[in-house]
Design a protein around this motif. Structure first.
Motif, mmCIF file in Angstrom:
data_model
loop_
_atom_site.group_PDB
_atom_site.id
_atom_site.type_symbol
_atom_site.label_atom_id
_atom_site.label_comp_id
_atom_site.label_asym_id
_atom_site.label_seq_id
_atom_site.Cartn_x
_atom_site.Cartn_y
_atom_site.Cartn_z
ATOM 1 N N ILE A 272 0.846 -1.189 0.000
ATOM 2 C CA ILE A 272 0.000 0.000 0.000
ATOM 3 C C ILE A 272 0.891 1.252 0.000
ATOM 4 O O ILE A 272 1.851 1.327 0.772
ATOM 5 C CB ILE A 272 -0.919 0.022 1.240
ATOM 6 N N PRO A 273 0.584 2.242 -0.847
ATOM 7 C CA PRO A 273 1.343 3.506 -0.810
ATOM 8 C C PRO A 273 1.127 4.238 0.526
ATOM 9 O O PRO A 273 0.026 4.200 1.095
ATOM 10 C CB PRO A 273 0.766 4.312 -1.978
ATOM 11 N N ILE A 274 2.156 4.897 0.991
ATOM 12 C CA ILE A 274 2.028 5.684 2.220
ATOM 13 C C ILE A 274 1.966 7.169 1.859
ATOM 14 O O ILE A 274 2.376 7.587 0.771
ATOM 15 C CB ILE A 274 3.203 5.415 3.194
ATOM 16 N N ARG A 275 1.471 7.975 2.802
ATOM 17 C CA ARG A 275 1.366 9.417 2.592
ATOM 18 C C ARG A 275 1.638 10.118 3.928
ATOM 19 O O ARG A 275 1.626 9.497 4.997
ATOM 20 C CB ARG A 275 -0.015 9.801 2.068
ATOM 21 N N ASP A 276 1.863 11.416 3.842
ATOM 22 C CA ASP A 276 2.127 12.248 5.035
ATOM 23 C C ASP A 276 3.257 11.666 5.874
ATOM 24 O O ASP A 276 3.218 11.685 7.106
ATOM 25 C CB ASP A 276 0.866 12.390 5.899
ATOM 26 N N GLY A 277 4.294 11.154 5.218
ATOM 27 C CA GLY A 277 5.382 10.521 5.940
ATOM 28 C C GLY A 277 6.359 11.537 6.523
ATOM 29 O O GLY A 277 6.672 12.556 5.900
ATOM 30 N N ALA A 278 6.837 11.256 7.724
ATOM 31 C CA ALA A 278 7.800 12.139 8.395
ATOM 32 C C ALA A 278 8.854 11.291 9.099
ATOM 33 O O ALA A 278 8.558 10.242 9.664
ATOM 34 C CB ALA A 278 7.103 13.043 9.399
ATOM 35 N N PHE A 279 10.070 11.779 9.034
ATOM 36 C CA PHE A 279 11.200 11.107 9.669
ATOM 37 C C PHE A 279 11.939 12.139 10.507
ATOM 38 O O PHE A 279 12.185 13.266 10.055
ATOM 39 C CB PHE A 279 12.134 10.538 8.595
ATOM 40 N N ASN A 280 12.275 11.787 11.749
ATOM 41 C CA ASN A 280 13.047 12.672 12.619
ATOM 42 C C ASN A 280 14.287 11.940 13.092
ATOM 43 O O ASN A 280 14.192 10.862 13.690
ATOM 44 C CB ASN A 280 12.223 13.125 13.832
ATOM 45 N N LEU A 281 15.439 12.544 12.849
ATOM 46 C CA LEU A 281 16.708 11.930 13.218
ATOM 47 C C LEU A 281 17.223 12.535 14.529
ATOM 48 O O LEU A 281 17.477 13.742 14.606
ATOM 49 C CB LEU A 281 17.733 12.152 12.103
ATOM 50 N N PHE A 282 17.339 11.700 15.542
ATOM 51 C CA PHE A 282 17.888 12.100 16.838
ATOM 52 C C PHE A 282 17.084 13.218 17.495
ATOM 53 O O PHE A 282 17.641 14.134 18.100
ATOM 54 C CB PHE A 282 19.356 12.522 16.711
ATOM 55 N N SER A 283 15.771 13.159 17.362
ATOM 56 C CA SER A 283 14.927 14.060 18.141
ATOM 57 C C SER A 283 14.935 13.578 19.589
ATOM 58 O O SER A 283 15.446 12.506 19.908
ATOM 59 C CB SER A 283 13.509 14.075 17.582
ATOM 60 N N VAL A 284 14.370 14.357 20.472
ATOM 61 C CA VAL A 284 14.424 14.048 21.905
ATOM 62 C C VAL A 284 13.023 13.910 22.451
ATOM 63 O O VAL A 284 12.145 14.743 22.181
ATOM 64 C CB VAL A 284 15.191 15.151 22.675
ATOM 65 N N ASP A 285 12.801 12.862 23.221
ATOM 66 C CA ASP A 285 11.527 12.687 23.922
ATOM 67 C C ASP A 285 11.485 13.693 25.065
ATOM 68 O O ASP A 285 12.313 13.634 25.986
ATOM 69 C CB ASP A 285 11.435 11.259 24.465
ATOM 70 N N PRO A 286 10.545 14.642 25.055
ATOM 71 C CA PRO A 286 10.546 15.665 26.106
ATOM 72 C C PRO A 286 10.299 15.107 27.501
ATOM 73 O O PRO A 286 10.699 15.706 28.493
ATOM 74 C CB PRO A 286 9.418 16.616 25.680
ATOM 75 N N GLY A 287 9.633 13.951 27.587
ATOM 76 C CA GLY A 287 9.351 13.383 28.897
ATOM 77 C C GLY A 287 10.553 12.751 29.542
ATOM 78 O O GLY A 287 10.733 12.830 30.771
ATOM 79 N N THR A 288 11.412 12.094 28.761
ATOM 80 C CA THR A 288 12.533 11.340 29.315
ATOM 81 C C THR A 288 13.892 11.924 28.970
ATOM 82 O O THR A 288 14.886 11.603 29.625
ATOM 83 C CB THR A 288 12.496 9.890 28.803
ATOM 84 N N GLY A 289 13.962 12.740 27.911
ATOM 85 C CA GLY A 289 15.241 13.266 27.465
ATOM 86 C C GLY A 289 16.036 12.299 26.610
ATOM 87 O O GLY A 289 17.183 12.571 26.274
#
Length: 924
Positions: A82-99
């Motif tokens: 199935i084709p995907i849409r609205d795809g986003a990738f984040n490299l080395f982002s930080v979880d604000p709850g845990t850091g």
């Protein structure tokens, strides 16, 4: 691309392809359990995606590191490929709850049955102690599939997908750079991306073995005028920044923030702020000239201060508003400024801003050693600000504002830190903006934080390095008339060349305490300053505090006043006034149902360990006690007692009863109180706990309606410091305290049990003249003129502040540890001076080990040592033991006593002066 910047990464597209696959379990909400179920039921899932970084330069600059994701997902239960849409990738982002750093993959797709689904997966980039887990972390994706548009939808399935390492060559081969035909530029793009990834992984997985740390921040400061919807102009000041992991000490924490004050039309300010590990709606791109924040701001409705912990837990004084801030600006960069250790090569310190930016972009994971700042002046092009109700025209919180570009000016910075982890850097920063003159002045002060005050050798090395750093690594960046001038803030040299400091005026306009850092509290403030030009203006300040004010084990709040004043009576009056002493006392009286003249108040000073009335640093000042008594009598209270219990010194010397000591030291009962000897006053035995057991209790202490602990500010050879908690140990009535408590029941648990049985209502610390050093509890012939009185209703809170001002961790004392366990530490609302005393020398840890484990281990040895070495005023006190061996021992200890005590009839000896001078210098 421009000819002047042939190696810029702005506008370049980097893309690569990746395949991940594994098993998910339908109707299973937890990924590990879902993976196991998916294997049993044979429900594999795979996605094949292309990750496209649309603007590599911006990707590396801006927090979040977001890219586009496209491709297909293959999952037979929902229709196969199935084709995907609205795809986003984040490299080395930080979880604000845990850091914790994460790599996240998210996309939507429509299944064969036309139902919408949302897949979200994350890799946890986190070093687990004792494990070599970088490869598993980089290849394992914890995946959840939602039946709906987002993570708020019901969970349909979950599992674990992995990247097959055998496909690494294919992934690398798929990497491509678009937007340029230059081979050099393509290589620069590959190098920059690899350096960024390497730096993030190195900082995470090698942080335990690296002596250095790397971090960076970006900061924007704007000051000027805005127009409200009703046409009125109001001032505003905005400070906002993105501070990446490791800033500023390398301890792994981070934060992003928005600090905003807006004129209320009546000469004051509305205060708004937010601080979190990451702020999802914050975009700060200095090179691109874009600032945007769409998200929550908290309005401070009472006072000027907020903290990270209170923002997380919630507070009635912090009211959330939705904010939309959109600003475009032109940022003019200047040559890079090095605020770094002096061994940094000169050519590195004099890098142009262009070269420094290129190194920072192309090799972001390998910054040069030091703190390197690229300053910018900022002129606004367009700007709007919406708080809450966009249609509001009143002066209350909320409204629609337009930033006036010609009346607003600012400063922005991009900075990299690469520093040694120890000594811990103290980074003080003050950025003042004068929008009318289009001028900015930034003053940076560097030294060492010195958070290990109890370890003398390390403390001295920290102090030495701090002096070096403060002289070589502090500077002013002055930006005016289109020029940057960098001037060292040297404390030596030609007086004419010395730079006047920005002078802070009054209390902060706004303060945010980032108290989630393990090292110290990182404080961000908006303050009013007096510029050396003579103008008043607003400034953004970064500061650090070791005084942790958040609660531990309780939800109580306590107010503490720490007042420094050359007039000790004025300081005491202000402490009592700021903490509401009179109202607290009256409320307690009303609860008792007694008349004022019958309401019993006891004041427990600290004076039974005084050895000579000339050394005022060893006992609570009787003049301060008399002043307190006078205040109480003016309020109508007549039943007043000053109480103490006898000490071990009474076993060695005569004239050591409580009343004899009170008379000797100047506790004159004519002031309107009675002196009570709680050793003689103990008329009942009560079961007070497992350590005290069945123990005598003073009638005056037991029956008191209001108890005050009036301690002396001293270091202590057993507990590092003695303050209001330790002062209650002196209220225990048995006279031979060394035998009964030190060598018997213990000195720590017994004090807390006594406090539990008979709570103290108010605590005061006489820190007007203070005894520091290894032997502060015994003597200090050269005391510190600390000129401070500290007080409040909660003894834990009072001692927490007083110990913090000694530059020591309050929890190092067993008294404090047990008190926090028993009563909890309240959230402290501090009024007055929080700054540590300088100079100040604490007790070395070796001495506390010797006293606790050595002297107290054997009563005969310890008793003999104290009896032979104790010094007293020879004209007043006589040693009781006249045996020949004791007279010989005391004669042998004369040089020791002459070195550390004041002796009657003598000025301080040469040895005494030498030791005092040495200890004084050690205290810096």
């Amino acid at each position: 691309m421009t000819k002047s910047d042939p190696y810029s990464l702005d506008g370049l597209v980097l893309l690569f392809r990746e395949t991940m696959g594994g098993h998910v379990g339908i109707d299973e909400p937890e990924p590990l359990a879902g993976a196991a179920r998916g294997q049993r039921e044979n429900t594999p899932l795979q996605f094949d995606v292309e990750i496209r970084i649309e603007d590599l330069g911006r990707f590396l600059r801006v927090a979040g590191h977001a890219a586009e994701l496209s491709g297909t997902v293959t999952f037979d239960p929902l229709g196969g490929r199935i084709p995907i849409r609205d795809g986003a990738f984040n490299l080395f982002s930080v979880d604000p709850g845990t850091g914790i750093r994460r790599m996240t993959y998210a996309f939507r797709f429509t299944a064969a049955d036309a139902q919408q689904y949302f897949l979200h997966g994350h890799k946890e980039i986190h070093d687990d102690p004792g494990a070599l887990d970088v490869v598993p972390d980089m290849t394992t994706l914890f995946t959840t599939l939602y039946r709906g548009q987002d993570e708020q939808s019901p969970v349909y399935a979950s599992g674990v997908l992995t990247f097959d390492l055998k496909k690494t060559p294919a992934l690398l081969a798929s990497m491509n750079v678009e937007g340029t035909n230059s081979l050099l530029q393509k290589m620069a793009a590959y190098t920059a991306f690899a350096s960024f990834a390497y730096g993030a992984l190195r900082d995470e997985y090698l942080q335990g073995v690296r002596l250095l740390y790397d971090t960076r921040y970006e900061n924007l400061v704007l000051s000027g005028r805005m127009r409200r919807a009703d046409g009125a102009e109001v001032p505003f000041f905005l400070g906002s920044g993105v501070h990446e992991r490791g800033f500023p000490w390398g301890d792994g924490e981070l934060f992003s923030d928005v600090l905003l004050v807006v004129g209320d039309g009546e000469g004051g300010f509305q205060r708004f702020c937010i601080s979190d590990r990451t702020l999802e709606g914050l975009v700060l791109d200095i090179s691109g000239g874009v600032y945007r924040y769409h998200g929550t701001l908290l309005a401070i409705t009472d006072g000027y201060s907020a903290s990270f912990s209170r923002m997380r837990s919630g507070s009635s004084q912090l009211v959330p508003f939705h904010a939309s801030i959109d600003i475009t600006f032109e940022a003019r960069s200047y040559d890079g400024v090095a605020v770094s250790f002096p061994r940094v090569p000169k050519f590195v310190r004099k890098l142009s801003s262009t070269m420094a930016n290129e190194l920072r972009v192309h090799l972001p994971g390998t910054n040069p050693l030091g703190v390197f700042i690229t300053p910018h002046t900022v002129t606004v092009r367009t700007g709007s600000l919406i708080l809450g109700d966009a249609d509001a025209t009143e002066c209350g919180p909320g409204g629609n504002f337009t930033i006036l570009d010609r009346r607003t000016f600012g400063e922005a910075e991009r900075s990299t830190f690469r520093n040694v982890k120890w000594p811990t850097l103290l980074y003080g920063y003050l950025c003042a903006i004068r929008p009318e003159e289009k001028a900015a002045r930034v003053q940076i002060h560097s030294r060492t934080l010195r958070h290990e005050r109890e370890h003398w050798v390390r403390d001295q090395l920290d102090a030495f390095l701090g002096t070096v750093i403060s002289r070589t690594c502090s500077c002013e960046m002055r930006m005016e008339r289109g020029e940057l001038r960098v001037i060292p803030l040297a404390s030596t040299g030609d007086r004419a060349e010395r730079i006047p400091l920005l002078l802070k005026i009054g209390e902060p306009v706004l303060e945010v305490n980032n108290d989630h850092f393990p090292t110290a509290i990182f404080q961000r403030r908006i303050v009013e300053v007096l510029d050396p030009s003579g103008q008043r203006c607003l400034a953004l300040e970064d500061d650090m505090s070791l005084l942790r004010l958040e609660p531990i084990g309780t939800v109580r709040k306590a107010m503490v006043a720490s007042i420094r004043d050359a007039d000790k009576f004025a300081a005491l009056n202000r402490v009592l006034g700021e903490t509401g002493f009179d109202a607290i006392l009256e409320a307690k009286r009303k609860d008792s149902g007694k008349a004022r003249q019958d309401f019993s108040i006891v004041i427990k000073p600290n004076f039974m360990f005084a050895y000579d009335k000339r050394d005022h640093s060893t006992y609570t000042d009787p003049e301060l006690v008399h002043h307190l008594v006078k205040r109480l009598r003016e309020l109508g209270f007549k039943n007043l007692n000053v109480v103490e219990a006898q000490s071990t010194y009474g076993e060695y010397f005569d004239k050591r009863s409580v009343r004899e000591m009170a008379e000797y030291l100047g506790y004159d009962r004519k002031a309107g109180y009675e002196v009570v000897d709680m050793t003689l006053d103990a008329d009942e035995v009560l079961d007070l706990g497992p350590h005290l057991g069945n123990h005598p209790v003073s009638r005056s202490w037991r029956e008191a309606d209001f108890r005050i602990s009036f301690a002396k500010n001293k270091t202590h050879a057993y507990a590092y410091y003695t303050l209001t908690l330790k002062n209650i140990y002196g209220a225990l009535p048995l006279a031979d305290k060394f035998k009964e408590y030190h060598c018997g029941r213990g000195i720590y648990e017994t004090t807390i049990e006594y406090l539990t049985a008979f709570p103290v209502d108010y605590g005061l610390v006489d820190a007007y003249l203070s005894a520091d050093g290894p032997f502060g509890i015994f003597a200090d012939p050269a005391p510190n003129e600390t000129n401070t009185i500290i007080g409040g209703t909660d003894l834990v809170a009072v001692d927490w502040i007083a110990a913090g001002k000694m530059g020591i961790d309050p929890m190092i004392s067993p008294y404090m540890k047990l008190a926090v366990e028993a009563f909890g530490k309240p959230e402290i609302l501090l009024i007055g001076d929080p700054n540590p005393y300088r100079p100040w020398l604490n007790v070395p840890v070796a001495l506390t080990l010797f006293t606790n484990k050595g002297v107290d281990a054997n009563h005969y040895f310890g008793n003999l040592m104290y009896s032979a070495a104790a010094q007293m005023d020879e004209t007043h006190f006589r040693h009781k033991n006249r045996a020949l061996y004791m007279r010989l021992l005391r004669r042998m200890t004369v040089p020791l006593r002459r070195a550390f005590f004041l002796r009657t009839g003598e000025n301080p000896s040469r040895t005494n002066r030498l030791f005092s001078s040495l200890f004084y210098k050690m205290g810096f």
